[in-house]
Design a protein around this motif. Structure first.
Motif, PDB file in Angstrom:
ATOM      1  N   UNK A   9      61.769  50.699  77.172  1.00  0.00           N
ATOM      2  CA  UNK A   9      60.705  49.858  77.707  1.00  0.00           C
ATOM      3  C   UNK A   9      60.128  48.941  76.638  1.00  0.00           C
ATOM      4  N   UNK A  10      60.053  49.455  75.394  1.00  0.00           N
ATOM      5  CA  UNK A  10      59.532  48.648  74.294  1.00  0.00           C
ATOM      6  C   UNK A  10      60.443  47.448  74.016  1.00  0.00           C
ATOM      7  N   UNK A  11      61.749  47.682  73.986  1.00  0.00           N
ATOM      8  CA  UNK A  11      62.703  46.595  73.761  1.00  0.00           C
ATOM      9  C   UNK A  11      62.617  45.573  74.890  1.00  0.00           C
ATOM     10  N   UNK A  12      62.478  46.072  76.131  1.00  0.00           N
ATOM     11  CA  UNK A  12      62.381  45.183  77.289  1.00  0.00           C
ATOM     12  C   UNK A  12      61.134  44.308  77.209  1.00  0.00           C
ATOM     13  N   UNK A  13      59.999  44.901  76.835  1.00  0.00           N
ATOM     14  CA  UNK A  13      58.747  44.148  76.743  1.00  0.00           C
ATOM     15  C   UNK A  13      58.775  43.137  75.597  1.00  0.00           C
ATOM     16  N   UNK A  14      59.383  43.529  74.479  1.00  0.00           N
ATOM     17  CA  UNK A  14      59.478  42.621  73.331  1.00  0.00           C
ATOM     18  C   UNK A  14      60.357  41.423  73.676  1.00  0.00           C
ATOM     19  N   UNK A  15      61.443  41.669  74.427  1.00  0.00           N
ATOM     20  CA  UNK A  15      62.384  40.598  74.777  1.00  0.00           C
ATOM     21  C   UNK A  15      61.892  39.737  75.926  1.00  0.00           C
ATOM     22  N   UNK A  16      60.782  40.140  76.538  1.00  0.00           N
ATOM     23  CA  UNK A  16      60.289  39.410  77.706  1.00  0.00           C
ATOM     24  C   UNK A  16      59.903  37.982  77.359  1.00  0.00           C
ATOM     25  N   UNK A  17      59.193  37.806  76.250  1.00  0.00           N
ATOM     26  CA  UNK A  17      58.800  36.465  75.795  1.00  0.00           C
ATOM     27  C   UNK A  17      59.583  36.139  74.528  1.00  0.00           C
ATOM     28  N   UNK A  18      60.737  35.538  74.715  1.00  0.00           N
ATOM     29  CA  UNK A  18      61.682  35.347  73.604  1.00  0.00           C
ATOM     30  C   UNK A  18      61.147  34.421  72.524  1.00  0.00           C
ATOM     31  N   UNK A 311      53.260  53.666  73.504  1.00  0.00           N
ATOM     32  CA  UNK A 311      54.041  52.563  74.049  1.00  0.00           C
ATOM     33  C   UNK A 311      53.858  51.289  73.229  1.00  0.00           C
ATOM     34  N   UNK A 312      52.612  50.925  72.956  1.00  0.00           N
ATOM     35  CA  UNK A 312      52.352  49.677  72.218  1.00  0.00           C
ATOM     36  C   UNK A 312      52.687  49.806  70.737  1.00  0.00           C
ATOM     37  N   UNK A 313      52.523  51.006  70.206  1.00  0.00           N
ATOM     38  CA  UNK A 313      52.878  51.214  68.805  1.00  0.00           C
ATOM     39  C   UNK A 313      54.389  51.088  68.600  1.00  0.00           C
ATOM     40  N   UNK A 314      55.155  51.625  69.548  1.00  0.00           N
ATOM     41  CA  UNK A 314      56.624  51.513  69.473  1.00  0.00           C
ATOM     42  C   UNK A 314      57.055  50.061  69.632  1.00  0.00           C
ATOM     43  N   UNK A 315      56.356  49.316  70.482  1.00  0.00           N
ATOM     44  CA  UNK A 315      56.686  47.898  70.651  1.00  0.00           C
ATOM     45  C   UNK A 315      56.483  47.136  69.337  1.00  0.00           C
ATOM     46  N   UNK A 316      55.364  47.412  68.681  1.00  0.00           N
ATOM     47  CA  UNK A 316      55.102  46.760  67.391  1.00  0.00           C
ATOM     48  C   UNK A 316      56.153  47.158  66.366  1.00  0.00           C
ATOM     49  N   UNK A 317      56.563  48.431  66.416  1.00  0.00           N
ATOM     50  CA  UNK A 317      57.573  48.923  65.478  1.00  0.00           C
ATOM     51  C   UNK A 317      58.927  48.286  65.747  1.00  0.00           C
ATOM     52  N   UNK A 318      59.285  48.155  67.018  1.00  0.00           N
ATOM     53  CA  UNK A 318      60.554  47.503  67.379  1.00  0.00           C
ATOM     54  C   UNK A 318      60.565  46.057  66.896  1.00  0.00           C
TER      55      UNK A 318
END
Length: 386
Positions: A9-18, A311-318
């Motif tokens: 989910x983190x990868x998906x959210x990060x890739x949402x706004x390229x 969830x948000x911490x993993x997104x920042x880490x990704x």
């Protein structure tokens, strides 16, 4: 399973706004690649100096005299000291070097004798060494480096040609093999003349430097002690008026300076990492603001604060890890380009490890606040927002 789901989910959210993700990672790429390249150039410089010093001989002891108390007649006593295999005098002279209408500003004129090349681990590309006959007869001959030969004659085939030193003519009897430039010796720009011939160039005959080669690497401390004792006790020279150093000590002093410079460069490059980290935090705060309703739905369905925080911490880490990986690859590639351009650049595993750790730290440190802010949102308030 939970971690795998969170990661996807983190990868998906990060890739949402390229576009936004790419611009954020660009700051990380610039910061991490800057650290790798600047530190790599500094380490490359250290290695290059160490290799050149080793090529010139690790068993050399250098004695610098500040009062001119020694003459050439003292050299035989120096060569007979315990631990000393050979020794040569040295004195730099202020003399303009020219040939016909050509001049060179790269030349360093040095007066020594037939022992100099062996002591300093130098070899001739062509011609012969200085001899005792040259010294005794005060012959006007010289040995020159490759750069001097090219500047004056546009070729290294300079044997038998005449160069002018301060207007006095000297015949070239040897050309040095190219070894480049290192601390204390520039073989490319060297012009070596017999010690006794230097009086025509304004020399007072007093020795400024003694280069001695120890009988072996393990005898270097003995040679240093013998020379120091000779100067202080036999020649009655105050310790403050001379300095005796080994190649390792000279290299160590240069290494200390280079280490300081490496830390300074790393500190400067780290500023860009700080800016990149602020960029990550800003993007994550924007992401939290955009997904308030999503957070409210998740909490209403039973998600805990820790789940939202994770969830948000993993997104920042990704985001940081992707940017860090690209930064490391770009830094290695840029270092290779710098190396190809002729500037030494050494990428070491510790530096890459530090860069990887820095990217992870940025993700954690600058992702904590946005993640905490997201986890603190009240589900009712969040669901009311459009």
């Amino acid at each position: 399973m939970k971690w795998l789901q969170v990661g996807k989910e983190a990868v998906k959210n990060v890739a949402r706004n390229k576009l936004r993700t790419a611009l954020t990672m660009l700051g990380l790429v610039i910061g991490i690649s800057s650290v790798i390249v600047l530190v790599g150039m500094s380490e490359g410089s250290n290695r290059q100096v160490a290799e050149q010093m080793k090529a010139l001989g690790g068993d050399i002891v250098s004695a610098y005299l500040f009062d001119g108390a020694l003459g050439y007649d003292d050299m035989n006593e120096v060569r007979a000291l315990p631990g000393v295999a050979d020794a040569a005098p040295s004195k730099y002279l202020d003399a303009q070097v020219s040939a016909g209408t050509e001049k060179t500003n790269r030349a360093m004129v040095e007066a020594s004798d037939e022992h100099y090349l062996a002591v300093r681990n130098l070899e001739l590309a062509s011609g012969r060494n200085l001899s005792s006959v040259d010294r005794e007869n005060k012959s006007k001959v010289c040995i020159i480096g490759g750069a001097v030969a090219r500047d004056l004659f546009n070729t290294t085939d300079a044997l038998g040609r005449t160069v002018k030193l301060a207007g006095d003519e000297f015949t070239v009897v040897g050309v040095l093999e190219e070894k480049g430039e290192s601390m204390g010796l520039n073989t490319e720009g060297l012009v070596l003349v017999p010690y006794q011939s230097a009086d025509t160039l304004g020399s007072d005959g007093k020795i400024a430097t003694i280069y001695a080669r120890a009988t072996g690497d393990d005898a270097v401390p003995m040679a240093k002690g013998s020379i120091s004792g000779y100067l202080e006790h036999e020649k009655r020279i105050a310790p403050s008026l001379f300095s005796v150093n080994t190649q390792d000590e000279i290299l160590g002093a240069g290494g200390t300076v280079n280490e300081t410079m490496t830390l300074l460069l790393a500190g400067i490059a780290s500023i860009s990492l700080l800016v990149a980290g602020i960029g990550v935090m800003n993007v994550m705060l924007v992401s939290v603001a955009e997904r308030v309703r999503e957070i409210g739905i998740k909490k209403a369905l039973g998600a805990k604060r820790g789940d939202i925080l994770l969830q948000f911490l993993v997104e920042a880490l990704v985001l940081s890890l992707f940017g860090g990986a690209l930064g490391i690859l770009f830094g290695i590639a840029l270092c290779a380009v710098v190396e190809y351009a002729g500037v030494s650049c050494a990428v070491s595993l510790p530096v890459i490890g530090i860069a990887a750790g820095a990217s992870m730290l940025i993700g954690v440190v600058f992702g904590i606040f946005p993640a905490y802010r997201a986890s603190q949102l009240h589900p009712v308030v969040a669901l009311r927002q459009e």
